[in-house]
Write a protein that holds these residues in place. Structure first.
Motif, PDB file in Angstrom:
ATOM      1  N   ALA A   1      10.098 -23.803  -1.027  1.00 21.13           N
ATOM      2  CA  ALA A   1      10.107 -23.427   0.397  1.00 21.13           C
ATOM      3  C   ALA A   1       9.067 -22.346   0.669  1.00 21.13           C
ATOM      4  CB  ALA A   1      11.497 -22.939   0.792  1.00 21.13           C
ATOM      5  N   SER A   2       8.896 -21.437  -0.288  1.00 22.13           N
ATOM      6  CA  SER A   2       7.900 -20.378  -0.136  1.00 22.13           C
ATOM      7  C   SER A   2       6.484 -20.973  -0.115  1.00 22.13           C
ATOM      8  CB  SER A   2       8.064 -19.382  -1.283  1.00 22.13           C
ATOM      9  OG  SER A   2       7.017 -18.457  -1.272  1.00 22.13           O
ATOM     10  N   LEU A   3       6.232 -21.949  -0.990  1.00 24.49           N
ATOM     11  CA  LEU A   3       4.913 -22.606  -0.990  1.00 24.49           C
ATOM     12  C   LEU A   3       4.646 -23.264   0.366  1.00 24.49           C
ATOM     13  CD1 LEU A   3       4.820 -24.355  -4.504  1.00 24.49           C
ATOM     14  CD2 LEU A   3       3.674 -22.255  -3.826  1.00 24.49           C
ATOM     15  N   SER A   4       5.708 -23.810   0.957  1.00 29.47           N
ATOM     16  CA  SER A   4       5.544 -24.503   2.237  1.00 29.47           C
ATOM     17  C   SER A   4       5.396 -23.531   3.411  1.00 29.47           C
ATOM     18  CB  SER A   4       6.749 -25.414   2.478  1.00 29.47           C
ATOM     19  OG  SER A   4       6.762 -25.866   3.798  1.00 29.47           O
ATOM     20  N   VAL A   5       6.336 -22.605   3.532  1.00 24.46           N
ATOM     21  CA  VAL A   5       6.403 -21.766   4.733  1.00 24.46           C
ATOM     22  C   VAL A   5       5.446 -20.581   4.653  1.00 24.46           C
ATOM     23  CG1 VAL A   5       7.940 -20.429   6.214  1.00 24.46           C
ATOM     24  CG2 VAL A   5       8.784 -22.478   5.094  1.00 24.46           C
TER      25      VAL A   5
ATOM     26  N   THR B   1      16.681 -24.634   1.882  1.00 21.96           N
ATOM     27  CA  THR B   1      16.421 -23.192   1.898  1.00 21.96           C
ATOM     28  C   THR B   1      16.559 -22.652   3.321  1.00 21.96           C
ATOM     29  OG1 THR B   1      14.888 -23.582   0.089  1.00 21.96           O
ATOM     30  CG2 THR B   1      14.805 -21.415   1.106  1.00 21.96           C
ATOM     31  N   GLY B   2      16.125 -23.450   4.293  1.00 18.03           N
ATOM     32  CA  GLY B   2      16.278 -23.058   5.699  1.00 18.03           C
ATOM     33  C   GLY B   2      17.748 -22.850   6.053  1.00 18.03           C
ATOM     34  N   ILE B   3      18.620 -23.779   5.598  1.00 19.33           N
ATOM     35  CA  ILE B   3      20.057 -23.656   5.895  1.00 19.33           C
ATOM     36  C   ILE B   3      20.628 -22.421   5.184  1.00 19.33           C
ATOM     37  CG2 ILE B   3      22.302 -24.806   5.778  1.00 19.33           C
ATOM     38  CD1 ILE B   3      20.727 -27.441   5.422  1.00 19.33           C
ATOM     39  N   ALA B   4      20.160 -22.199   3.936  1.00 19.73           N
ATOM     40  CA  ALA B   4      20.667 -21.054   3.170  1.00 19.73           C
ATOM     41  C   ALA B   4      20.293 -19.727   3.830  1.00 19.73           C
ATOM     42  CB  ALA B   4      20.125 -21.103   1.745  1.00 19.73           C
ATOM     43  N   CYS B   5      19.267 -19.748   4.680  1.00 19.08           N
ATOM     44  CA  CYS B   5      18.818 -18.514   5.353  1.00 19.08           C
ATOM     45  C   CYS B   5      19.638 -18.192   6.614  1.00 19.08           C
ATOM     46  CB  CYS B   5      17.347 -18.633   5.749  1.00 19.08           C
ATOM     47  SG  CYS B   5      16.237 -18.481   4.353  1.00 19.08           S
ATOM     48  N   VAL B   6      20.560 -19.077   7.005  1.00 17.24           N
ATOM     49  CA  VAL B   6      21.330 -18.854   8.247  1.00 17.24           C
ATOM     50  C   VAL B   6      22.001 -17.475   8.272  1.00 17.24           C
ATOM     51  CG1 VAL B   6      23.366 -19.635   9.541  1.00 17.24           C
ATOM     52  CG2 VAL B   6      21.631 -21.280   8.836  1.00 17.24           C
ATOM     53  N   PRO B   7      22.693 -17.051   7.177  1.00 19.71           N
ATOM     54  CA  PRO B   7      23.316 -15.714   7.226  1.00 19.71           C
ATOM     55  C   PRO B   7      22.290 -14.585   7.400  1.00 19.71           C
ATOM     56  CG  PRO B   7      24.175 -17.001   5.384  1.00 19.71           C
ATOM     57  CD  PRO B   7      23.003 -17.749   5.929  1.00 19.71           C
ATOM     58  N   VAL B   8      21.078 -14.786   6.861  1.00 16.31           N
ATOM     59  CA  VAL B   8      20.032 -13.764   7.011  1.00 16.31           C
ATOM     60  C   VAL B   8      19.632 -13.661   8.482  1.00 16.31           C
ATOM     61  CG1 VAL B   8      17.695 -13.082   6.316  1.00 16.31           C
ATOM     62  CG2 VAL B   8      19.169 -14.284   4.696  1.00 16.31           C
ATOM     63  N   VAL B   9      19.510 -14.809   9.147  1.00 12.08           N
ATOM     64  CA  VAL B   9      19.139 -14.807  10.571  1.00 12.08           C
ATOM     65  C   VAL B   9      20.227 -14.102  11.385  1.00 12.08           C
ATOM     66  CG1 VAL B   9      18.618 -16.264  12.575  1.00 12.08           C
ATOM     67  CG2 VAL B   9      17.792 -16.918  10.307  1.00 12.08           C
ATOM     68  N   GLU B  10      21.491 -14.381  11.032  1.00 16.89           N
ATOM     69  CA  GLU B  10      22.601 -13.721  11.748  1.00 16.89           C
ATOM     70  C   GLU B  10      22.491 -12.204  11.609  1.00 16.89           C
ATOM     71  OE1 GLU B  10      25.983 -15.613  10.039  1.00 16.89           O
ATOM     72  OE2 GLU B  10      25.774 -17.408  11.290  1.00 16.89           O
ATOM     73  N   GLU B  11      22.123 -11.753  10.425  1.00 19.39           N
ATOM     74  CA  GLU B  11      21.975 -10.319  10.179  1.00 19.39           C
ATOM     75  C   GLU B  11      20.815  -9.754  11.010  1.00 19.39           C
ATOM     76  OE1 GLU B  11      21.155  -7.888   6.204  1.00 19.39           O
ATOM     77  OE2 GLU B  11      22.615  -9.487   5.953  1.00 19.39           O
ATOM     78  N   LEU B  12      19.714 -10.500  11.077  1.00 22.35           N
ATOM     79  CA  LEU B  12      18.556 -10.049  11.853  1.00 22.35           C
ATOM     80  C   LEU B  12      18.892  -9.976  13.348  1.00 22.35           C
ATOM     81  CD1 LEU B  12      15.674 -12.021  10.091  1.00 22.35           C
ATOM     82  CD2 LEU B  12      16.143  -9.585   9.939  1.00 22.35           C
ATOM     83  N   VAL B  13      19.673 -10.955  13.831  1.00 25.38           N
ATOM     84  CA  VAL B  13      20.072 -10.941  15.254  1.00 25.38           C
ATOM     85  C   VAL B  13      20.931  -9.701  15.534  1.00 25.38           C
ATOM     86  CG1 VAL B  13      21.425 -12.156  17.023  1.00 25.38           C
ATOM     87  CG2 VAL B  13      19.853 -13.434  15.564  1.00 25.38           C
ATOM     88  N   GLU B  14      21.795  -9.351  14.571  1.00 24.94           N
ATOM     89  CA  GLU B  14      22.605  -8.123  14.732  1.00 24.94           C
ATOM     90  C   GLU B  14      21.709  -6.891  14.822  1.00 24.94           C
ATOM     91  OE1 GLU B  14      25.763  -7.478  11.914  1.00 24.94           O
ATOM     92  OE2 GLU B  14      26.534  -9.489  12.314  1.00 24.94           O
ATOM     93  N   GLN B  15      20.665  -6.865  13.999  1.00 23.20           N
ATOM     94  CA  GLN B  15      19.718  -5.733  14.037  1.00 23.20           C
ATOM     95  C   GLN B  15      19.034  -5.644  15.402  1.00 23.20           C
ATOM     96  OE1 GLN B  15      16.853  -5.775  10.839  1.00 23.20           O
ATOM     97  NE2 GLN B  15      18.443  -5.986   9.297  1.00 23.20           N
ATOM     98  N   LEU B  16      18.726  -6.807  15.990  1.00 20.16           N
ATOM     99  CA  LEU B  16      18.063  -6.815  17.303  1.00 20.16           C
ATOM    100  C   LEU B  16      18.897  -6.093  18.358  1.00 20.16           C
ATOM    101  CD1 LEU B  16      16.682 -10.468  17.721  1.00 20.16           C
ATOM    102  CD2 LEU B  16      15.346  -8.414  17.321  1.00 20.16           C
TER     103      LEU B  16
END
Ligand SMILES: [Zn+2]
Length: 359
Positions: free
Chosen positions: A217-221, A254-269
Motif C-alpha cells: 500500500a505504501s508503494l502505491s499511495v 490497508t485502506g480499511i485497516a486505516c479507518v480507526p486512524v481516520v476516526e482519530e484524526l477527525v477527533e483531532q480536527l
C-alpha cells in the motif's frame, strides 16, 4: 466472550443441552443470548442508522423508486456546477454508456498461476484457548490440526528487509462438555461499497501478511507506483510473485485497516481553533462524487461523498467550537463562527475589478 459460528451452532442440539450440568448450561445459554442480541441489532440496521449504503436496505421498505432516486441525484449533482463541469460530466456519462467492459480481469481471461510452490520457512501454530460453548480453559487439552495455509510476510532486518514464507497451522480441541472448538483466522472490518459485487472483509486467511500488505500500500499511495509496477518490483527485487488482483486487494485492505486512524484524526480536527474547509468534484468509475477536505494547522482529512450537507458531519461535528473558514457554499453557513476564505474573496474581487480577466 465466545464467538459462535455455523460450525459451533451445528454441534448444539437438544441432547447436547440435556447432557450439560446446571452451571455449563447457564454459560452456553449466556453465549447464545449474546449471539441472538448481536444478530437482532444487526437486523435492525439500515442506511439511516448505520454506515450501510442504501443498497443494503430492504427494497420493500423503500418509498422512492429507482427513477425518482436518479432524478434526485441528477438535480443535486448539477447544483452549483459550472457549464464546463456539466460538459465534462456528460462526456464521462457518454463514455460510460459506450463501454460495458468491467474493470479488472475479464470472465474467461487467463488466470494467474504460481510457477514455484511455496516452501514454509517458519510454522506458526494456533490453538483454541477456551471452549466456544461453555468457556472452559482448553490449553491443557489435546489438540488436533485441521487446516493450514501459507502467508508471505515482510520481516524487517537490521538493514533492509526480507520476505519469509510462513505456514499457519490451526488446531481443534474437544472440551469435557463434548463441544469441539476450532481456532480460526481472525477477521476484522467489512468494507461495503455500493455497486461492488463482493464486500471486502479484513481477514488473516490471506496469502499476504499484514506487514507486506502495508508495504505494498505504501508503494502505491506514498510512492505512486501502479499495480503492475509493484508486481514487477516485487518480482525483480524480492523474488516474490503476486497477481495484480492480490496487490489490489492488499491496497484496499490497508485502506480499511486505516479507518480507526481516520476516526482519530477527525477527533483531532474538532479540537482545532481554526478549520479550513473546501470541496471539489471527484470522479470514480465515471460517477460524480465530491472530495471534501478539512485542514487544521496539524491535521488534514479528506472525505469522498455526495455534495449534501450531511457529508460535513464526517469532518466537522458539534464538538467543534472554533472558527470555520470556507468559501460561500451554503452548507457551511449554519456554523456560528464562520469566516469567508480570503483567497476566495480576493479571487471574487479581481473578477469584479476586471471581468475580462486581464489582471
Ligand atoms: Zn465446553
Amino acid at each position: 466472550m465466545a464467538n459462535l459460528d455455523k460450525d459451533d451452532l451445528s454441534q448444539m442440539n437438544r441432547s447436547y443441552f440435556q447432557s450439560l450440568s446446571q452451571d455449563k448450561l447457564v454459560e452456553v445459554a449466556d453465549n447464545l443470548h449474546q449471539l441472538a442480541t448481536e444478530l437482532w441489532e444487526k437486523q435492525q440496521q439500515n442506511s439511516e442508522n448505520s454506515s450501510q449504503p442504501p443498497s443494503k436496505d430492504n427494497p420493500y421498505d423503500s418509498q422512492t423508486t429507482t427513477e425518482q432516486s436518479e432524478e434526485i441525484e441528477e438535480s443535486e449533482s448539477s447544483c452549483g456546477q459550472t457549464d464546463s463541469e456539466k460538459v465534462e460530466q456528460s462526456r464521462v456519462k457518454e463514455k460510460k454508456k459506450k463501454s460495458k467492459r468491467k474493470r479488472g480481469k475479464q470472465p474467461g481471461g487467463k488466470g494467474f498461476g504460481r510457477s514455484q510452490p511455496l516452501k514454509a520457512e517458519v510454522i506458526i501454530p494456533h490453538y483454541p484457548d477456551l471452549c466456544a460453548a461453555c468457556n472452559q480453559d482448553l490449553r491443557e487439552n489435546n489438540a488436533q490440526r485441521y487446516m493450514g495455509y501459507y502467508v508471505l510476510e515482510l520481516e524487517p532486518q537490521l538493514f533492509g528487509f526480507k520476505i519469509v514464507t510462513q505456514l499457519h497451522h490451526y488446531y481443534q480441541t474437544t472440551c469435557s462438555c463434548g463441544h469441539c472448538t476450532h481456532a480460526k483466522p481472525g477477521t476484522g472490518l467489512v468494507s461495503v461499497v455500493e455497486g461492488r459485487s463482493k464486500d471486502l472483509q479484513l481477514t488473516e486467511y490471506v496469502l499476504v501478511g499484514s506487514f507486506l500488505a502495508t508495504f505494498i500500500a505504501s508503494l502505491s499511495v506514498r510512492y505512486r507506483m501502479s499495480r503492475s509496477k509493484i508486481r514487477e518490483f516485487l518480482k525483480d527485487w524480492t523474488n516474490t510473485e503476486l497477481s495484480i488482483g492480490t496487490i489490489d486487494r492488499c491496497i484496499r485492505e490497508t485502506g480499511i485497516a486505516c479507518v480507526p486512524v481516520v476516526e482519530e484524526l477527525v477527533e483531532q480536527l474538532q479540537e482545532a481553533d481554526i478549520l479550513h474547509l473546501d470541496e471539489t468534484h471527484w470522479y470514480e468509475s465515471g460517477k460524480l462524487h465530491w472530495l471534501w477536505v478539512a485542514v487544521s494547522t496539524k491535521t488534514a482529512v479528506f472525505h469522498i461523498g455526495s455534495r449534501r450537507k450531511e457529508e460535513l458531519s464526517h469532518l466537522v461535528t458539534e464538538a467543534f467550537l472554533g472558527w470555520l473558514i470556507s468559501d460561500g457554499y451554503a452548507v457551511y453557513r449554519s456554523h456560528p463562527k464562520r469566516q469567508r476564505c480570503l483567497a476566495h474573496l480576493i479571487r471574487k474581487a479581481r473578477r469584479f475589478a476586471d471581468p475580462a480577466g486581464s489582471l
